[in-house]
Design an enzyme around this catalytic site. Sequence first.
Site, PDB file in Angstrom:
ATOM      1  N   GLY A   9       2.265 -34.659  55.520  1.00  0.00           N
ATOM      2  CA  GLY A   9       2.074 -36.082  55.227  1.00  0.00           C
ATOM      3  C   GLY A   9       1.898 -37.099  56.210  1.00  0.00           C
ATOM      4  O   GLY A   9       1.010 -37.733  56.132  1.00  0.00           O
ATOM      5  N   ASN A  10       2.905 -36.971  57.035  1.00  0.00           N
ATOM      6  CA  ASN A  10       3.288 -38.213  58.122  1.00  0.00           C
ATOM      7  C   ASN A  10       2.367 -38.082  59.183  1.00  0.00           C
ATOM      8  O   ASN A  10       1.972 -38.918  60.068  1.00  0.00           O
ATOM      9  CB  ASN A  10       4.586 -38.118  58.611  1.00  0.00           C
ATOM     10  CG  ASN A  10       5.799 -38.501  57.360  1.00  0.00           C
ATOM     11  OD1 ASN A  10       5.223 -39.634  56.832  1.00  0.00           O
ATOM     12  ND2 ASN A  10       6.380 -37.976  56.900  1.00  0.00           N
ATOM     13  N   LYS A 122      13.797 -35.762  43.733  1.00  0.00           N
ATOM     14  CA  LYS A 122      12.809 -36.327  44.418  1.00  0.00           C
ATOM     15  C   LYS A 122      12.228 -37.620  44.367  1.00  0.00           C
ATOM     16  O   LYS A 122      11.882 -37.826  43.313  1.00  0.00           O
ATOM     17  CB  LYS A 122      11.640 -35.174  44.709  1.00  0.00           C
ATOM     18  CG  LYS A 122      10.515 -35.542  45.510  1.00  0.00           C
ATOM     19  CD  LYS A 122      10.663 -34.704  46.854  1.00  0.00           C
ATOM     20  CE  LYS A 122       9.276 -35.259  47.498  1.00  0.00           C
ATOM     21  NZ  LYS A 122       9.480 -35.181  48.960  1.00  0.00           N
ATOM     22  N   LYS A 206       5.994 -29.268  49.693  1.00  0.00           N
ATOM     23  CA  LYS A 206       4.618 -28.554  50.398  1.00  0.00           C
ATOM     24  C   LYS A 206       5.011 -27.386  51.370  1.00  0.00           C
ATOM     25  O   LYS A 206       4.464 -26.274  51.551  1.00  0.00           O
ATOM     26  CB  LYS A 206       3.797 -29.474  51.000  1.00  0.00           C
ATOM     27  CG  LYS A 206       4.222 -30.325  52.303  1.00  0.00           C
ATOM     28  CD  LYS A 206       3.324 -30.049  53.535  1.00  0.00           C
ATOM     29  CE  LYS A 206       3.739 -30.269  54.807  1.00  0.00           C
ATOM     30  NZ  LYS A 206       5.095 -31.108  55.012  1.00  0.00           N
ATOM     31  N   LYS A 264      11.848 -27.876  55.675  1.00  0.00           N
ATOM     32  CA  LYS A 264      11.078 -27.369  56.729  1.00  0.00           C
ATOM     33  C   LYS A 264      11.697 -26.002  57.297  1.00  0.00           C
ATOM     34  O   LYS A 264      11.009 -25.016  57.323  1.00  0.00           O
ATOM     35  CB  LYS A 264      10.458 -28.165  57.929  1.00  0.00           C
ATOM     36  CG  LYS A 264       9.377 -28.867  57.797  1.00  0.00           C
ATOM     37  CD  LYS A 264       8.989 -29.627  58.922  1.00  0.00           C
ATOM     38  CE  LYS A 264       8.386 -31.167  58.569  1.00  0.00           C
ATOM     39  NZ  LYS A 264       7.348 -31.161  57.665  1.00  0.00           N
TER      40      LYS A 264
HETATM   41  P1  ADP Z   1       6.245 -34.140  57.200  1.00  0.00           P
HETATM   42  O1  ADP Z   1       5.698 -35.193  56.472  1.00  0.00           O
HETATM   43  O2  ADP Z   1       5.586 -33.744  58.277  1.00  0.00           O
HETATM   44  O3  ADP Z   1       6.564 -33.171  55.968  1.00  0.00           O
HETATM   45  P2  ADP Z   1       9.204 -35.251  57.184  1.00  0.00           P
HETATM   46  O4  ADP Z   1       9.445 -36.492  57.446  1.00  0.00           O
HETATM   47  O5  ADP Z   1       9.183 -34.555  55.937  1.00  0.00           O
HETATM   48  O6  ADP Z   1       7.733 -34.946  57.711  1.00  0.00           O
HETATM   49  O7  ADP Z   1       9.993 -34.206  58.353  1.00  0.00           O
HETATM   50  C1  ADP Z   1       9.820 -34.595  59.940  1.00  0.00           C
HETATM   51  C2  ADP Z   1      10.903 -35.618  60.058  1.00  0.00           C
HETATM   52  O8  ADP Z   1      12.130 -34.875  60.091  1.00  0.00           O
HETATM   53  C3  ADP Z   1      10.586 -36.186  61.389  1.00  0.00           C
HETATM   54  O9  ADP Z   1       9.734 -37.200  61.649  1.00  0.00           O
HETATM   55  C4  ADP Z   1      12.069 -36.431  61.853  1.00  0.00           C
HETATM   56  O10 ADP Z   1      12.246 -37.877  61.890  1.00  0.00           O
HETATM   57  C5  ADP Z   1      13.135 -35.798  60.874  1.00  0.00           C
HETATM   58  N1  ADP Z   1      14.202 -34.881  61.240  1.00  0.00           N
HETATM   59  C6  ADP Z   1      15.438 -34.972  60.602  1.00  0.00           C
HETATM   60  N2  ADP Z   1      15.984 -33.974  61.221  1.00  0.00           N
HETATM   61  C7  ADP Z   1      15.499 -33.639  62.307  1.00  0.00           C
HETATM   62  C8  ADP Z   1      15.957 -32.895  63.236  1.00  0.00           C
HETATM   63  N3  ADP Z   1      17.031 -32.173  63.410  1.00  0.00           N
HETATM   64  N4  ADP Z   1      14.874 -32.505  64.229  1.00  0.00           N
HETATM   65  C9  ADP Z   1      13.776 -33.137  64.236  1.00  0.00           C
HETATM   66  N5  ADP Z   1      13.414 -33.850  63.361  1.00  0.00           N
HETATM   67  C10 ADP Z   1      14.040 -34.310  62.504  1.00  0.00           C
HETATM   68 MG    MG Z   2       8.216 -33.215  54.693  1.00  0.00          MG
END
Ligand code: ADP
Ligand code: MG
Length: 311
Positions: A9-10, A122, A206, A264
């Site tokens: 989403g980001n 959530k 997702k 993820k």
């Molecule tokens: P998306 O919308 O792609 O699901 P998220 O915000 O849920 O994005 O997940 C990606 C984010 O996770 C990154 O932008 C980063 O700030 C964060 N993050 C947290 N821990 C880690 C890590 N160990 N390695 C990399 N990114 C991390």
């Molecule tokens: Mg996410």
Amino acid sequence: MRILVALGGNALLRRGQRPDAEAQRDNVLAAAASLAKLAVRHELIVTHGNGPQVGVLALESAHDPELSRPYPLDTIGAETQGMIGYWLLQALQNALPGRQVAALVNQTLVSAVDPAFDDPAKFVGQGYEKEEAEKLAARYGWTVKQDGDRWRRVVPSPVPQRVVETRLIRRLVRDGVLTICAGGGGIPVIRNEVGLLQGIEAVVDKDLTAALLAEALEADVFMSLTDVPGVARNFGTPRQEEIARTTPHELRAEHFPAGSMGPKVEAVARFVETTGDMAAIGRLEDAARILEGTAGTIVTPGGTWPPDGMP
Ligand code: ADP
Ligand code: MG
């Protein structure tokens, strides 16, 4: 190869960016350019997040004086699938002339007795002062919890069990259709007491849905594309180091935050464990390089990639 990509989403709405349609469409154009590079050589299924977009539409609905109550979350999820699906559809059609592209509105089945329903966790939508949050909670039947110094609505995030339209999606993919589906993890539905599908107020992760769908479609590769180059150890500290190759076992030995990298990592680990195939986490722009093995965090049963003999 058959590749399933989950777009963050980001990646569609950058952090701090205003949620204007134009900004998102520019980001979608960049996403489509990156995805088109994969699609020319491979079968492609695209899923996407919708967190920021759900927030915007839920707020509009909550403030609409014509409505006796805001639209429920399943309906707002469907709205985001239509909106983001349309943007991606058009951008991919323009990037891949002659290719058939479809964007589906579709559902994800969850269990009506998932423990998440007893513990909504959530966060969705904006933060409020405590008093305002409690007023809204009473008016709309929300559960609210503290998030930092603000109070926000929380909703259950049940585990996805099955993408309802899996068979249809498989047919489209076999027919060479680039298919956009399961946006926002899919519209959450349960089977009610009389066996009918029914939407519920929840948000499905997702990445977990994407992994489940990748497995059901027998994808060779599952990629979760986001706004960081990969998974890092000691993230956000001076000792931060990117992980280039790893195994589900190694990943599970580390701790990642529940609201972002946690799901993820869980999703990619689960896909690799159940299928023995390759999954990766990385930047949207790097999609083609991840496949070659020159970018991203790549997860395989043995921690190696590419396999011998891959062109
Ligand atoms: P998306 O919308 O792609 O699901 P998220 O915000 O849920 O994005 O997940 C990606 C984010 O996770 C990154 O932008 C980063 O700030 C964060 N993050 C947290 N821990 C880690 C890590 N160990 N390695 C990399 N990114 C991390
Ligand atoms: Mg996410």
